[in-house]
Design a protein around this motif. Structure first.
Motif, PDB file in Angstrom:
ATOM      1  N   THR A 101       0.817  -1.279   0.594  1.00 42.89           N
ATOM      2  CA  THR A 101      -0.215  -0.121  -0.261  1.00 42.89           C
ATOM      3  C   THR A 101       1.032   1.274   0.436  1.00 42.89           C
TER       4      THR A 101
ATOM      5  N   SER B 257       7.000   3.766   4.658  1.00 43.97           N
ATOM      6  CA  SER B 257       7.002   2.310   4.737  1.00 43.97           C
ATOM      7  C   SER B 257       5.883   3.324   6.140  1.00 43.97           C
ATOM      8  N   GLN B 258       5.083   2.248   6.571  1.00 45.29           N
ATOM      9  CA  GLN B 258       4.190   2.612   7.682  1.00 45.29           C
ATOM     10  C   GLN B 258       4.991   1.728   9.329  1.00 45.29           C
TER      11      GLN B 258
ATOM     12  N   GLY C 102       8.310   0.993   9.024  1.00 43.58           N
ATOM     13  CA  GLY C 102       9.169   1.316   9.401  1.00 43.58           C
ATOM     14  C   GLY C 102      10.228   0.210   8.783  1.00 43.58           C
TER      15      GLY C 102
ATOM     16  N   THR D 168      10.028  -3.228   6.603  1.00 43.69           N
ATOM     17  CA  THR D 168      10.085  -3.842   5.596  1.00 43.69           C
ATOM     18  C   THR D 168      11.295  -3.625   4.870  1.00 43.69           C
TER      19      THR D 168
ATOM     20  N   THR E  38      13.087  -2.003   1.636  1.00 46.12           N
ATOM     21  CA  THR E  38      12.454  -0.848   1.153  1.00 46.12           C
ATOM     22  C   THR E  38      13.510  -0.253   2.256  1.00 46.12           C
TER      23      THR E  38
ATOM     24  N   VAL F  30      -4.067  -5.776   9.491  1.00 42.59           N
ATOM     25  CA  VAL F  30      -3.128  -6.591   8.806  1.00 42.59           C
ATOM     26  C   VAL F  30      -2.996  -5.036   7.189  1.00 42.59           C
TER      27      VAL F  30
ATOM     28  N   SER G   8      -3.768  -2.107   5.088  1.00 41.26           N
ATOM     29  CA  SER G   8      -3.095  -0.922   5.703  1.00 41.26           C
ATOM     30  C   SER G   8      -4.614   0.275   5.236  1.00 41.26           C
TER      31      SER G   8
ATOM     32  N   GLU H 245      -6.287  -9.334  -0.175  1.00 42.47           N
ATOM     33  CA  GLU H 245      -5.642  -8.896   0.905  1.00 42.47           C
ATOM     34  C   GLU H 245      -7.453  -9.611   1.757  1.00 42.47           C
TER      35      GLU H 245
ATOM     36  N   LYS I 105       1.938  -7.990   9.101  1.00 41.67           N
ATOM     37  CA  LYS I 105       2.080  -6.229   9.301  1.00 41.67           C
ATOM     38  C   LYS I 105       2.851  -5.454   8.434  1.00 41.67           C
TER      39      LYS I 105
ATOM     40  N   VAL J  38       6.426  -6.744   7.138  1.00 43.22           N
ATOM     41  CA  VAL J  38       7.169  -7.601   6.768  1.00 43.22           C
ATOM     42  C   VAL J  38       9.071  -7.271   7.028  1.00 43.22           C
TER      43      VAL J  38
HETATM   44  C1  G6P Z   1       2.871  -5.429   3.939  1.00 41.69           C
HETATM   45  C2  G6P Z   1       1.457  -5.350   5.060  1.00 41.69           C
HETATM   46  C3  G6P Z   1       1.083  -4.359   3.553  1.00 41.69           C
HETATM   47  C4  G6P Z   1       2.146  -3.310   3.993  1.00 41.69           C
HETATM   48  C5  G6P Z   1       3.504  -3.490   3.675  1.00 41.69           C
HETATM   49  C6  G6P Z   1       4.194  -2.329   3.234  1.00 41.69           C
HETATM   50  O1  G6P Z   1       2.926  -6.338   2.858  1.00 41.69           O
HETATM   51  O2  G6P Z   1       0.398  -6.738   4.798  1.00 41.69           O
HETATM   52  O3  G6P Z   1       0.004  -3.676   4.245  1.00 41.69           O
HETATM   53  O4  G6P Z   1       1.661  -1.918   2.700  1.00 41.69           O
HETATM   54  O5  G6P Z   1       3.674  -4.663   4.044  1.00 41.69           O
HETATM   55  O6  G6P Z   1       4.613  -1.855   4.764  1.00 41.69           O
HETATM   56  P1  G6P Z   1       5.573  -0.953   5.419  1.00 41.69           P
HETATM   57  O7  G6P Z   1       5.091  -1.391   6.811  1.00 41.69           O
HETATM   58  O8  G6P Z   1       6.751  -0.631   4.608  1.00 41.69           O
HETATM   59  O9  G6P Z   1       4.121  -0.068   5.140  1.00 41.69           O
END
Ligand code: G6P
Length: 608
Positions: free
Chosen positions: A301, A346-347, A349, A351, A354, A397, A399, A487, A603, A605
């Motif tokens: 997302t 990144s939600q 921070g 991932t 990323t 999960v 977003s 999802e 949530k 990754v």
């Molecule tokens: C996972 C979550 C998604 C999110 C993505 C990126 O796939 O289920 O909702 O958009 O990771 O995560 P981030 O924390 O980097 O935004």
């Protein structure tokens, strides 16, 4: 992904460990387990599925130890069975693990050749045997962990418990986050501050490569080279946050409804509302007039928020934007100019892809700006400038509020960069800022369509495939709509740029195929309307999300019409996100799906 908790306590810890694991449930998992030391001996309970299964196991056969570790596992290597669930215990120790040990095959072969037997399909088991091997050679637990860590490749966090050592817990971090919580004569380990919030608000984050040896009244940190390291204690806000759903059935519903408030809060952080200007709460790490492009990298997302920002940056700032999903970008060997700007979004921070992309961009000499929701995250700590989203903790999960807050930050950023490049006049900026200020109110207005959306979702829940169409900034939202539906409802859905319809997807259209058309009144409306007519001519079932003008112009029979308030077009995706999210949410609820913890998803990754 996986969640780790460890406690050195003064009373039996298993119950506290499970309570703490519940606060990590949002990360996604498919089995769980806990181990404690009872009379110096490791005893464990594990269960497939949700934590309530583990709780049932513990109720039948309680654990009494005062030191313990626990885990929620999101399966990577081996099915989510009880045998594969953590903690893994052998050789006088127990270990829990988040992430992937990339060289586990090699290590497994080496240990098998030495006569070790493996009982699980996991990569984690090699860690237990490797440490065990060093213990047998006469090393102490600390020495054995120190000798093991350099042998492990990959991104991971680990926690260890050792038989005969009632006052010792060891944690290690390489790539995946881990925090120490300091208590009164008690010590804690956890994947994040949220997990530790019931116990303490004093936290130390391990840095990458660190490991820590905890006793009930000491924490000894060592860096990647094994040197003693001083790591700061910080006070966290997490304890103030109650993990509850309020009056909502699901966190996702709560988070959808919070959006007017949190988007308003985020905008207030970035806008000088009375002056009608953007006022960034930081200095940009580059001179906007001196750069010739921006690179955006993110996943899921967050990537779709970045794709929306591409339209804004190109339009308002007249700046070319390159955007890529982080899993591709990190290995693409993209040439980047020194002193250019990379924006990561990144939600969490955390991932993994990323984060690796951020490091790649830094290695290329780029300046980095991170739009992140978790202020203490690794990405927030490693980038040059943090652009915070003030969405508050996002638990669902899928977003929702993090997405619209990312859009709020990126819209502000695009305007600020446009001003810095002399690409937008003060009157235009004032108009755009005025439009942004109106967004939270319009979102609240859009929420009023919820009962109508809930009834539309009954039709959608019977579909096996759904197509989402949009043009311009509604195109990334079409992708986001399809992603949300997949999802949480597991219905196959695809998002397409409406203009691409003729180049393939039109072949799929028949009377069984719902087509969700996102059509704000913008400069692309007429063209989107032509595409609507093409769908109607082929018997497609159209659900139009648009204003009255869009419905009038479409002039076809609609299966559903979600009437949106009139608004200036630029920031329509922030408002139109609301019905798009609600449609996915209600469809999944109608179908009886686990909305907050959909199957197979995590949530945060933290593995590739
Ligand atoms: C996972 C979550 C998604 C999110 C993505 C990126 O796939 O289920 O909702 O958009 O990771 O995560 P981030 O924390 O980097 O935004």
């Amino acid at each position: 992904m996986c969640g780790i908790v460890g406690i050195l306590g003064r009373e039996p810890v298993a119950r506290h460990i499970v309570e703490s694991l519940k606060r990590l449930e949002y990360r996604g998992y498919d089995s769980a387990g806990v181990a404690t030391l009872e009379g110096g001996v490791i005893t464990r309970r594990r269960a497939e599925g949700k934590l309530r299964n583990l709780e049932a196991r513990l109720a039948e056969a309680p654990l009494a130890g005062l030191a313990g570790i626990g885990h929620t596992r999101w399966a990577t290597h081996g099915k989510p069975t009880e045998v594969n669930a953590h903690p893994h215990a052998s050789d006088g120790l127990a270990v829990v693990h988040n992430g992937i040990i990339e060289n586990f095959r090699e290590l497994r072969a080496e240990l098998t050749a030495k006569g070790q037997t493996f009982t699980t399909e996991t990569d984690t088991e090699v860690v237990a045997h490797l440490v065990g091997d060093f213990l047998r050679q006469g090393l102490s637990p600390r020495e054995a962990v120190a000798a093991t860590l350099p042998r492990l490749k990959g991104a991971f966090a680990l926690a260890f418990l050792f038989e005969g050592h009632d006052d010792l817990l060891i944690g290690a971090r390489q790539g995946a986050p881990l925090a120490v919580g300091h208590g009164e004569g008690e010590m804690y380990l956890g994947s994040d501050a949220l997990a530790l919030a019931p116990f303490t608000d004093t936290i130390t984050y391990l840095e990458d490569g660190d490991w820590v040896a905890l006793t009930r009244d000491s924490a000894e940190f060592r860096d990647v080279a094994g040197r003693l390291a001083n790591r700061p204690r910080i006070k966290t806000q997490a304890s103030a946050f109650l993990v509850d759903k309020g009056n909502h059935r699901h966190f996702m519903a709560k988070e959808i409804h919070e959006q007017p408030e949190v988007v308003g809060r985020t905008l207030a952080h970035y806008l000088d509302m009375s002056a009608g200007r953007v006022r960034l709460p930081f200095d940009l790490p580059v001179d906007p007039a001196a750069i010739d492009r921006i690179s955006i990298v993110a996943c899921g997302t967050a990537y779709l928020a970045g794709l929306t920002a591409k339209y804004w940056l190109e339009r308002f700032a007249r700046l070319p934007v390159e955007i890529d999903v982080a899993s591709e970008f990190r290995y693409r060997e993209a040439p980047m100019s020194r002193d250019g700007l990379t924006v990561v979004i990144s939600q969490s921070g955390e991932t993994a892809d990323t984060l690796a992309s951020l490091r790649y961009a830094k290695g290329q000499g780029q300046k980095t700006l991170a739009v992140v929701n978790v202020a203490t995250s690794t990405i927030a700590r490693e980038c040059d400038v943090v652009a915070p989203t003030l969405a508050g903790p996002e638990i669902g999960v899928a977003s929702t509020k993090a997405f619209t807050c990312q859009l709020a930050v990126l819209a502000s950023l695009a305007i600020a960069i446009g001003r810095g490049r002399g690409a937008i006049a003060p009157e235009t900026e004032a108009r755009l800022v005025g439009d942004l200020i109106g967004v939270p109110g319009l979102m609240a207005e859009a929420m009023k369509r919820e009962s109508q959306i809930a009834s539309l979702s009954h039709h959608l829940s019977r579909a096996s495939d759904v197509l989402y169409l949009g043009r311009g900034t509604a195109f990334p939202l079409a992708l986001e709509g399809a992603l949300k539906l997949k999802e949480i409802s597991y219905i196959h859905a695809e998002g397409y740029a409406a203009g691409e319809l003729k180049h393939g997807p039109i072949a799929l259209i028949d009377e069984n195929m719902p087509v969700i058309v996102i059509a704000p009144s913008d400069q692309w409306l007429e063209k989107t309307v032509s595409n609507v007519q093409e769908v109607a001519a082929r018997g497609g079932r159209i659900v139009l999300i648009g204003d009255r003008k869009a419905a009038d112009e479409a002039a076809v029979t609609l299966d559903g019409f979600v009437a949106m308030p009139d608004m200036a077009p630029e920031f329509a995706p922030m408002v139109y996100a609301v019905p798009v999210q609600m449609l996915a949410y209600h469809t999944a609820v109608t179908m009886g799906k686990d909305v907050d913890q959909p199957r197979n998803l995590a949530k945060s990754v933290t593995v590739e």
